[in-house]
Write an enzyme that holds these catalytic residues in place. Structure first.
Site, mmCIF file in Angstrom:
data_model
loop_
_atom_site.group_PDB
_atom_site.id
_atom_site.type_symbol
_atom_site.label_atom_id
_atom_site.label_comp_id
_atom_site.label_asym_id
_atom_site.label_seq_id
_atom_site.Cartn_x
_atom_site.Cartn_y
_atom_site.Cartn_z
ATOM 1 N N ASN A 210 -3.512 -0.107 29.619
ATOM 2 C CA ASN A 210 -3.322 -1.507 29.211
ATOM 3 C C ASN A 210 -4.596 -2.278 29.494
ATOM 4 O O ASN A 210 -5.344 -1.907 30.392
ATOM 5 C CB ASN A 210 -2.227 -2.149 30.056
ATOM 6 C CG ASN A 210 -0.843 -1.757 29.622
ATOM 7 O OD1 ASN A 210 -0.670 -1.101 28.616
ATOM 8 N ND2 ASN A 210 0.139 -2.174 30.384
ATOM 9 N N PRO A 309 8.960 4.268 35.221
ATOM 10 C CA PRO A 309 9.874 3.449 36.032
ATOM 11 C C PRO A 309 9.393 2.004 36.081
ATOM 12 O O PRO A 309 8.187 1.750 35.987
ATOM 13 C CB PRO A 309 9.797 4.095 37.417
ATOM 14 C CG PRO A 309 8.527 4.878 37.426
ATOM 15 C CD PRO A 309 8.234 5.268 36.020
HETATM 16 O O1 C5P Z 1 8.592 -5.720 31.694
HETATM 17 P P1 C5P Z 1 7.248 -6.337 31.603
HETATM 18 O O2 C5P Z 1 6.155 -5.328 31.681
HETATM 19 O O3 C5P Z 1 7.004 -7.225 30.469
HETATM 20 O O4 C5P Z 1 7.209 -7.294 32.898
HETATM 21 C C1 C5P Z 1 6.070 -7.696 33.505
HETATM 22 C C2 C5P Z 1 6.224 -7.680 35.021
HETATM 23 O O5 C5P Z 1 6.870 -6.485 35.460
HETATM 24 C C3 C5P Z 1 4.910 -7.684 35.723
HETATM 25 O O6 C5P Z 1 5.085 -8.356 36.928
HETATM 26 C C4 C5P Z 1 4.621 -6.210 35.940
HETATM 27 O O7 C5P Z 1 3.747 -5.986 37.022
HETATM 28 C C5 C5P Z 1 6.012 -5.675 36.218
HETATM 29 N N1 C5P Z 1 6.213 -4.283 35.767
HETATM 30 C C6 C5P Z 1 6.409 -3.285 36.699
HETATM 31 N N2 C5P Z 1 6.648 -2.002 36.296
HETATM 32 C C7 C5P Z 1 6.681 -1.676 34.986
HETATM 33 C C8 C5P Z 1 6.484 -2.682 34.026
HETATM 34 C C9 C5P Z 1 6.254 -3.965 34.457
HETATM 35 O O8 C5P Z 1 6.347 -3.578 37.901
HETATM 36 N N3 C5P Z 1 6.922 -0.429 34.622
#
Ligand code: C5P
Length: 403
Positions: A210, A309
């Site tokens: 990313n 996860p």
């Molecule tokens: O679900 P999404 O990626 O959009 O959410 C963003 C938040 O979730 C951020 O704080 C990111 O660090 C955390 N996150 C996580 N583990 C993942 C995906 C996202 O801790 N696999």
């Protein structure tokens, strides 16, 4: 952003070879906005000249309490009255001993005894001198008198030995002085932070990742240390130095994949606050190839993905209740391409966390600037566009109030 703006620093220099770093330190303090008034001991002048310090700081350099050309012969009182802090770099073993006994036999020691502002010392000496019981006794006395000791560090010494006693580098001293002036709202608290991207291997040379520079997460780590916390920073692949390492308040675990980040975070949930700042890859490759995949003409390989996860969700699930509150207090981050507030709040509820922070931008990843929207059950609050460190400091103060 200048973090020492309007601060008046008396920079004391005592006699030691590390005095050659004092001009660079003065310059860095001034770059952060401080005004610097130099006071040198007689021995210091063997290593660096008053003219150098005067030219760099633009202020006269004070050398003796007997100088009748100084208009105010109570210079020792005056200098300390108007200062925000006295910083002595380097501080020799001899000076530490004198200060620990309250001796005042030259301008610098008299100034320290007459001060009504904080005193910070950066010890610098040969390792035997540092380890000597007399010096250790001075260090303990000074600490119990409320004097702050920055360092020393371990490493190569001018005498050719390797060990404890090296003065911190000017950049570390400046960082620690800045930290010293920040509000201590997280003293005694443990903070866990994930930062940067994750990298999911396709084969030994290729992978998917990313966009994330790690700057926001590292800025939060720095602001949390500045606020007095003990910080555990779990970093994905990014090329950033660990902030405020010399304070001993921060540990860093480097990881590559989301699975590694997940394991490291779930091993460290015994903390008060969790900031999930990492841009975690949502999918990994089911079976990364052991050897580099060979190109097959124009045919693309079939890659099978598996969901990674959700670190934040799992840390939030592992939270424990203490005094009616859930720990760690979990703060998520959200970067969205549209409807930021709506999507971020949905995410907050789905992950069962009390707070989520939306990145409003600027759009360029890796920028030093950002603009945030903080969303919790009580509503939304914008933090205006600023440097990431400034935003991080504001966010830390907001979260400190919640716990
Ligand atoms: O679900 P999404 O990626 O959009 O959410 C963003 C938040 O979730 C951020 O704080 C990111 O660090 C955390 N996150 C996580 N583990 C993942 C995906 C996202 O801790 N696999």
């Amino acid at each position: 952003m200048q973090s020492l703006l309007n601060k008046k620093i008396v920079l004391g220099i005592s006699g030691g070879i590390a005095a050659y770093k004092a001009p660079e330190l003065a310059r860095q303090l001034m770059q952060e906005g401080a005004s610097v008034q130099v006071v040198m001991t007689e021995a210091a002048q063997q290593f660096v000249t008053p003219v150098t310090m005067q030219a760099l700081t633009g202020n006269p350099v004070y050398l003796s309490q007997w100088d009748s050309s100084i208009p105010n012969n109570m210079a020792h009182i005056e200098l300390s009255r108007s200062a925000d802090a006295i910083l002595i770099a380097p501080t020799s073993a001899d000076l530490m001993a004198k200060l620990s006994l309250g001796l005042a036999d030259d301008l610098l020691t008299t100034l320290c005894l007459a001060r009504d502002c904080p005193l910070l010392l950066t010890p610098a000496m040969n390792k035997q001198m540092w380890e000597h019981t007399a010096t250790q006794r001075s260090a303990q006395r000074l600490a119990s008198d409320g004097v702050t000791l920055l360092g020393p560090a371990s490493g190569f010494q001018a005498c050719g030995e390797v060990g404890m006693g090296r003065m911190l580098e000017p950049a570390e001293i400046t960082e620690q002085l800045i930290a010293f002036f920040q509000k201590k709202s997280l003293t005694g608290k443990k903070v866990l932070i994930t930062a940067g991207p994750t990298f999911e291997a396709i084969d030994p040379v290729r992978g998917i990742t990313n966009h994330s520079s790690g700057k926001m997460g590292f800025a939060i780590a720095r602001a949390a240390v500045e606020a007095g916390a003990q910080v555990h920073l779990i970093a994905g692949p990014c090329d950033l130095d660990t902030p405020l390492l010399a304070t001993g308040q921060i540990t860093r675990t480097n990881v590559v994949s989301a699975k590694e980040m997940h394991a490291a975070a779930l091993n460290a949930t015994d903390c008060d606050i969790f900031f999930a700042v990492a841009a975690v890859a949502d999918w990994g490759i089911a079976k990364p190839a052991k050897e580099k995949l060979k190109r097959q003409g124009n045919q693309a390989p079939n890659l099978e993905f598996v969901a990674n996860p959700d670190i934040l969700l799992d840390v939030a699930k592992a939270a424990k209740t203490k005094g009616g509150k859930s720990y760690p207090y979990c703060v998520g981050f959200a970067a969205e391409s549209n409807d930021l507030e709506k999507h971020a709040d949905e995410k907050r509820k789905r992950k069962g966390i009390p707070m989520i922070v939306g990145n409003i931008g600027p759009d360029t990843f890796g920028s030093d600037l950002n603009q945030l929207i903080v969303i919790d059950a009580s509503g939304n609050r914008k933090i205006a566009k600023a440097e990431k460190l400034q935003l991080a400091r504001q966010l830390i103060q907001l979260v400190a109030k919640k716990i």
